[in-house]
Design a protein around this motif. Structure first.
Motif, PDB file in Angstrom:
ATOM      1  N   ASN A  14     -15.408  38.187  -2.978  1.00  0.00           N
ATOM      2  CA  ASN A  14     -13.745  38.587  -2.361  1.00  0.00           C
ATOM      3  C   ASN A  14     -13.653  40.580  -2.738  1.00  0.00           C
ATOM      4  O   ASN A  14     -13.593  41.380  -2.344  1.00  0.00           O
ATOM      5  CB  ASN A  14     -12.838  38.473  -3.188  1.00  0.00           C
ATOM      6  N   LEU A  15     -14.552  40.315  -4.468  1.00  0.00           N
ATOM      7  CA  LEU A  15     -14.942  41.976  -5.093  1.00  0.00           C
ATOM      8  C   LEU A  15     -15.417  42.226  -3.262  1.00  0.00           C
ATOM      9  O   LEU A  15     -15.360  43.881  -3.171  1.00  0.00           O
ATOM     10  CB  LEU A  15     -15.567  41.958  -6.609  1.00  0.00           C
ATOM     11  N   SER A 417      -6.974  30.544  -5.644  1.00  0.00           N
ATOM     12  CA  SER A 417      -8.282  30.370  -4.890  1.00  0.00           C
ATOM     13  C   SER A 417      -9.122  30.551  -5.639  1.00  0.00           C
ATOM     14  O   SER A 417     -10.503  29.794  -5.590  1.00  0.00           O
ATOM     15  CB  SER A 417      -8.196  31.168  -3.088  1.00  0.00           C
ATOM     16  N   MET A 418      -9.569  31.737  -6.313  1.00  0.00           N
ATOM     17  CA  MET A 418     -10.598  32.288  -6.607  1.00  0.00           C
ATOM     18  C   MET A 418     -10.915  30.807  -8.499  1.00  0.00           C
ATOM     19  O   MET A 418     -12.137  30.443  -8.258  1.00  0.00           O
ATOM     20  CB  MET A 418     -10.577  33.660  -7.254  1.00  0.00           C
ATOM     21  N   ALA A 419      -9.602  30.766  -8.527  1.00  0.00           N
ATOM     22  CA  ALA A 419     -10.186  30.053 -10.109  1.00  0.00           C
ATOM     23  C   ALA A 419     -10.492  28.945  -9.525  1.00  0.00           C
ATOM     24  O   ALA A 419     -11.212  27.601  -9.862  1.00  0.00           O
ATOM     25  CB  ALA A 419      -9.055  29.889 -10.196  1.00  0.00           C
ATOM     26  N   ALA A 458     -10.817  30.299   2.698  1.00  0.00           N
ATOM     27  CA  ALA A 458     -10.194  31.573   3.622  1.00  0.00           C
ATOM     28  C   ALA A 458      -9.225  32.186   2.873  1.00  0.00           C
ATOM     29  O   ALA A 458      -9.341  33.481   2.696  1.00  0.00           O
ATOM     30  CB  ALA A 458     -10.759  31.922   4.858  1.00  0.00           C
ATOM     31  N   ALA A 459      -8.641  31.092   2.212  1.00  0.00           N
ATOM     32  CA  ALA A 459      -7.622  31.644   1.459  1.00  0.00           C
ATOM     33  C   ALA A 459      -7.780  32.769   0.283  1.00  0.00           C
ATOM     34  O   ALA A 459      -6.318  33.352   0.049  1.00  0.00           O
ATOM     35  CB  ALA A 459      -6.744  30.946   0.188  1.00  0.00           C
ATOM     36  N   GLY A 460      -8.890  33.003  -0.182  1.00  0.00           N
ATOM     37  CA  GLY A 460      -8.958  34.118  -1.146  1.00  0.00           C
ATOM     38  C   GLY A 460      -9.310  35.386  -0.864  1.00  0.00           C
ATOM     39  O   GLY A 460      -9.025  36.808  -1.067  1.00  0.00           O
ATOM     40  N   CYS A 461      -9.928  35.373   0.700  1.00  0.00           N
ATOM     41  CA  CYS A 461     -10.513  36.336   1.765  1.00  0.00           C
ATOM     42  C   CYS A 461      -8.676  36.850   2.542  1.00  0.00           C
ATOM     43  O   CYS A 461      -8.622  38.494   2.617  1.00  0.00           O
ATOM     44  CB  CYS A 461     -11.287  36.515   2.530  1.00  0.00           C
ATOM     45  N   THR A 584      -6.793  49.966 -12.264  1.00  0.00           N
ATOM     46  CA  THR A 584      -6.651  48.552 -13.786  1.00  0.00           C
ATOM     47  C   THR A 584      -5.148  47.963 -13.634  1.00  0.00           C
ATOM     48  O   THR A 584      -5.604  46.697 -14.168  1.00  0.00           O
ATOM     49  CB  THR A 584      -5.771  50.047 -14.335  1.00  0.00           C
ATOM     50  N   ILE A 585      -4.930  47.937 -12.784  1.00  0.00           N
ATOM     51  CA  ILE A 585      -3.934  46.525 -12.246  1.00  0.00           C
ATOM     52  C   ILE A 585      -4.176  45.136 -11.322  1.00  0.00           C
ATOM     53  O   ILE A 585      -3.945  44.424 -11.910  1.00  0.00           O
ATOM     54  CB  ILE A 585      -3.263  47.452 -11.800  1.00  0.00           C
ATOM     55  N   THR A 586      -4.924  46.219 -11.037  1.00  0.00           N
ATOM     56  CA  THR A 586      -5.887  44.992 -10.020  1.00  0.00           C
ATOM     57  C   THR A 586      -6.370  44.099 -11.680  1.00  0.00           C
ATOM     58  O   THR A 586      -6.949  43.001 -11.231  1.00  0.00           O
ATOM     59  CB  THR A 586      -6.609  45.292  -8.891  1.00  0.00           C
ATOM     60  N   PHE A 587      -7.415  44.387 -12.367  1.00  0.00           N
ATOM     61  CA  PHE A 587      -8.262  44.132 -13.365  1.00  0.00           C
ATOM     62  C   PHE A 587      -7.085  43.022 -13.889  1.00  0.00           C
ATOM     63  O   PHE A 587      -7.110  41.671 -14.521  1.00  0.00           O
ATOM     64  CB  PHE A 587      -8.677  45.230 -14.660  1.00  0.00           C
ATOM     65  N   LEU A 588      -5.818  43.689 -14.470  1.00  0.00           N
ATOM     66  CA  LEU A 588      -4.798  43.216 -15.087  1.00  0.00           C
ATOM     67  C   LEU A 588      -4.650  41.565 -14.724  1.00  0.00           C
ATOM     68  O   LEU A 588      -4.102  40.684 -15.742  1.00  0.00           O
ATOM     69  CB  LEU A 588      -4.245  43.613 -15.704  1.00  0.00           C
ATOM     70  N   GLN A 589      -4.234  41.914 -12.665  1.00  0.00           N
ATOM     71  CA  GLN A 589      -3.539  40.235 -12.682  1.00  0.00           C
ATOM     72  C   GLN A 589      -4.331  39.495 -12.832  1.00  0.00           C
ATOM     73  O   GLN A 589      -4.742  37.961 -12.628  1.00  0.00           O
ATOM     74  CB  GLN A 589      -3.835  41.306 -11.138  1.00  0.00           C
ATOM     75  N   GLN A 590      -5.300  39.512 -12.224  1.00  0.00           N
ATOM     76  CA  GLN A 590      -6.862  38.862 -11.673  1.00  0.00           C
ATOM     77  C   GLN A 590      -6.999  38.442 -12.969  1.00  0.00           C
ATOM     78  O   GLN A 590      -7.630  36.669 -13.528  1.00  0.00           O
ATOM     79  CB  GLN A 590      -8.577  39.302 -11.338  1.00  0.00           C
ATOM     80  N   TYR A 591      -7.164  38.955 -14.438  1.00  0.00           N
ATOM     81  CA  TYR A 591      -7.507  38.313 -15.448  1.00  0.00           C
ATOM     82  C   TYR A 591      -6.581  37.867 -16.053  1.00  0.00           C
ATOM     83  O   TYR A 591      -6.911  36.409 -16.588  1.00  0.00           O
ATOM     84  CB  TYR A 591      -7.854  39.559 -16.398  1.00  0.00           C
ATOM     85  N   THR A 592      -5.079  37.555 -16.075  1.00  0.00           N
ATOM     86  CA  THR A 592      -4.093  36.854 -16.263  1.00  0.00           C
ATOM     87  C   THR A 592      -4.016  35.288 -15.985  1.00  0.00           C
ATOM     88  O   THR A 592      -3.882  34.599 -15.951  1.00  0.00           O
ATOM     89  CB  THR A 592      -2.945  38.495 -16.610  1.00  0.00           C
ATOM     90  N   ILE A 593      -3.949  35.770 -14.451  1.00  0.00           N
ATOM     91  CA  ILE A 593      -3.601  34.684 -13.119  1.00  0.00           C
ATOM     92  C   ILE A 593      -4.954  33.818 -13.289  1.00  0.00           C
ATOM     93  O   ILE A 593      -4.872  32.411 -13.694  1.00  0.00           O
ATOM     94  CB  ILE A 593      -3.909  35.833 -11.342  1.00  0.00           C
ATOM     95  N   MET A 594      -6.043  33.993 -13.987  1.00  0.00           N
ATOM     96  CA  MET A 594      -6.953  33.029 -14.011  1.00  0.00           C
ATOM     97  C   MET A 594      -6.888  32.946 -14.832  1.00  0.00           C
ATOM     98  O   MET A 594      -7.035  31.242 -15.172  1.00  0.00           O
ATOM     99  CB  MET A 594      -8.389  34.324 -13.666  1.00  0.00           C
ATOM    100  N   SER A 595      -6.813  33.117 -16.084  1.00  0.00           N
ATOM    101  CA  SER A 595      -6.359  32.930 -17.002  1.00  0.00           C
ATOM    102  C   SER A 595      -5.607  31.590 -17.293  1.00  0.00           C
ATOM    103  O   SER A 595      -5.659  30.544 -18.374  1.00  0.00           O
ATOM    104  CB  SER A 595      -6.281  33.650 -18.470  1.00  0.00           C
TER     105      SER A 595
END
Length: 621
Positions: A14-15, A417-419, A458-461, A584-595
């Motif tokens: 995805n990245l 989906s990534m998690a 494909a849900a993450g893409c 920055t927002i993307t980083f915080l969102q991804q870190y929080t949701i996956m955690s």
């Protein structure tokens, strides 16, 4: 190859997809390059534009004024440059513009914008919009002006109507201001008296009322016109993400014509050497730059809109409005009225003119792009935030937060989906070892695994693909808005429309010499603070996921943040600020949701493993 791609860690996939799509957007839409420079005609060269459309049999009132006539905009043959400069002038002074118009042709050819400066220097001159033929000591720019006139019909000699080289006289005295309109007059010596009343408001709108009084014993036929003439292409660099050139609205239909296309009209244009459209009701025609424009807008239709090029010898681009032929009876008079906008493309100002004058769809003279249904509401929101906050930099940050909040459901679905894909990673590794080199067996096993655990790879893409138009639209809004012009943010950022002025080459101002400017070859490595922060934000976002095991993929990921850092280093500070905020927002969102879903990214572990991998590769070499 498909199996390898599907197998690849979904987070990295995805990245990588995001980075590749972003790179594609920038490569296609924001690649800066110098414009092709058209040759500048010698100052004593004849400049003539004589283009005729097919003749109409009787020049009826609904026909084009030029259907059987020729417009002569010769600026140097009949009148030398000295005469253009030496002709009497009337001063123009309003709260927004200052300049003068020449009594030679009644040309509006000297206009500067008081509110906008060329640079941030305190002694910087005002932005010059219109310039006369030959220029002057304070204006080295190419000629750019507006002229009005009449064309004869029904056999009247051409020298009995006023044109671009007619010497007018002023009725009374005084300068042109919002409270004091002026009137020009010319008597042709054959019973026709022409007048031109010019008024201006407190912004950028001129109103030109042309009239003719017939004191002869016979009716006369003639037609008024207006021309915006531009000698050569502007010297400023242009980009594909923004339209610059001719722009016009014809009965609700918008058309944008780039300079490169206009130059081909003298060989390929329809109806001779021009591109002609007939407006039945309303519209406007002119030239637009990134922040400024000059537009002719007849008060009412019908009229004919013309865009044409005079050829390489003269190198003149023209936008015209040709009004219908009128018949003036003996002892009667005929009039025609046209608006002229010459100023900055301020959204609020254009909207006011659209609603109150009215000028149909005038805000569409701003280039909203393909995704206008997204860019328009985004700009309205940015305009509101700027008014509420009072600082465009913070307004950009606030707008980015709001947009990210609106697309959060899509982002959440992608990160979940990534998690879930990460949970399957151990089983996928075992399946790969068991399959060996059998790609078909590996693919079948993965499909069964996805089906068993109800996971869609494909849900993450797809959410990322859906977000691309949204973020491109936001990028276009920030790039186009004039509110960024010379707008400060904080500290060293005094102009959000310009690149970050700080430079790593002089240790961000600590060393006693200036950083290379944008014309220097060293500018590309003269990174400022904002571009470096952009690269760091992308690097941290990348480190949320382990590096790919594939060496090629790992190398691409390792270089991608720093490539983007150099790519975007010369972009406007407002755009770089947007990307830093977005990352920055993307980083915080991804870190929080996956955690929250039990798969907290091992940020520092990924950083360490990346350094270890580089060290091992270096030792191996």
């Amino acid at each position: 190859r498909l199996v390898d791609f599907v197998y690849m860690d979904n987070q990295n996939k995805n990245l990588l997809l995001t980075l590749v799509l972003s790179a594609l957007v920038f490569a296609v839409w924001t690649f800066f390059f110098p414009p092709e420079q058209a040759p500048v005609p010698p100052q004593d060269q004849t400049v003539s534009d004589q283009v005729a459309a097919p003749a109409a049999p009787d020049l009826a009132p609904t026909a084009s004024a030029l259907d059987s006539q020729t417009v002569d905009t010769d600026m140097t043959a009949k009148t030398t440059q000295a005469s253009v400069q030496d002709a009497p002038r009337i001063k123009i002074d309003t709260p927004e513009v200052v300049g003068s118009l020449s009594l030679l042709g009644g040309r509006l050819d000297n206009l500067s914008l008081k509110k906008y400066k060329e640079t941030l220097d305190k002694d910087s001159p005002d932005v010059r919009l219109l310039s006369p033929v030959g220029g002057d000591v304070t204006d080295p720019k190419k000629p750019y002006y507006v002229v009005y006139g009449w064309l004869p019909a029904g056999g009247m000699p051409a020298n009995q109507v006023p044109g671009p080289n007619t010497v007018w006289s002023q009725v009374g005295t005084g300068e042109l201001t919002p409270s004091t309109p002026i009137t020009l007059q010319w008597d042709n010596g054959h019973g026709l008296t022409f007048q031109r009343e010019i008024s201006v408001d407190d912004k950028y709108l001129f109103t030109i009322k042309q009239s003719v009084q017939n004191a002869t014993s016979a009716p006369v036929k003639l037609a008024p016109y207006g021309i915006v003439a531009r000698h050569g292409i502007p010297d400023e660099r242009r980009v594909y993400v923004l339209h610059e050139g001719a722009v016009r609205m014809t009965d609700g239909k918008l058309e944008e014509i780039k300079y490169k296309k206009i130059t081909k009209l003298d060989q390929q244009g329809a109806e001779g050497q021009a591109e002609i459209l007939h407006a039945e009701k309303t519209g406007w025609t002119g030239f637009t730059d990134k922040y400024w424009q000059t537009i002719l807008a007849p008060v009412s239709g019908p009229f004919t809109s013309v865009v044409k090029y005079s050829g390489e010898k003269s190198d003149i681009y023209q936008a015209e409005t040709r009004l219908p032929v009128i018949e003036v009876a003996p002892g009667a008079s005929g009039t025609a009225q046209t608006h002229l906008f010459a100023g900055a493309k301020e959204w609020q100002t254009l909207r006011d003119y659209q609603d109150t004058v009215p000028i149909q769809n005038f805000v569409d003279s701003i280039d909203w792009g393909w995704f206008y249904f997204l860019t328009k509401p985004m700009f309205r929101l940015l305009h509101f935030l700027h008014s509420a906050i009072g600082n465009m930099g913070w307004a950009i940050i606030a707008l980015t937060f709001i947009i990210k909040l609106l697309v959060f459901p899509l982002a959440r679905k992608s990160y979940i989906s990534m998690a879930r894909m990460k949970e399957l990673q151990p089983e996928m590794e075992k399946m790969k070892e068991a399959a060996g080199g059998d790609r078909q067996k590996m693919q079948q096993g993965m499909m069964e695994l996805y089906k068993k655990h109800k996971v869609n790879p494909a849900a993450g893409c797809l959410p990322l693909l859906i977000q691309i138009p949204i973020f491109f639209s936001l990028y276009k809004v920030i790039y186009n808005t004039i509110e960024l012009y010379h707008a400060p943010w904080l500290g060293w950022i005094h102009d959000l429309s310009a690149p970050d002025p700080s430079s790593i080459l002089n240790l961000f101002g600590l060393l006693p010499f200036m950083a290379p400017d944008i014309t220097s070859p060293l500018h590309i490595i003269s990174l400022g603070i904002l571009p470096i922060l952009l690269g760091v934000s992308m690097w941290f976002q990348q480190k949320l996921n382990p590096a790919p095991t594939d060496a090629t993929q790992a190398m691409i990921f390792a270089w991608m943040p720093w490539v983007f850092m150099f790519m975007l280093g010369s972009f406007a500070s407002g755009l770089v600020l947007y990307w830093i905020t977005n990352n920055t927002i993307t980083f915080l969102q991804q870190y929080t949701i996956m955690s929250m879903h039990g798969k907290r990214p091992d940020l520092f572990g990924n950083i360490k493993s990346g350094f270890k991998r580089k060290k091992a590769a270096a030792e191996e070499k």
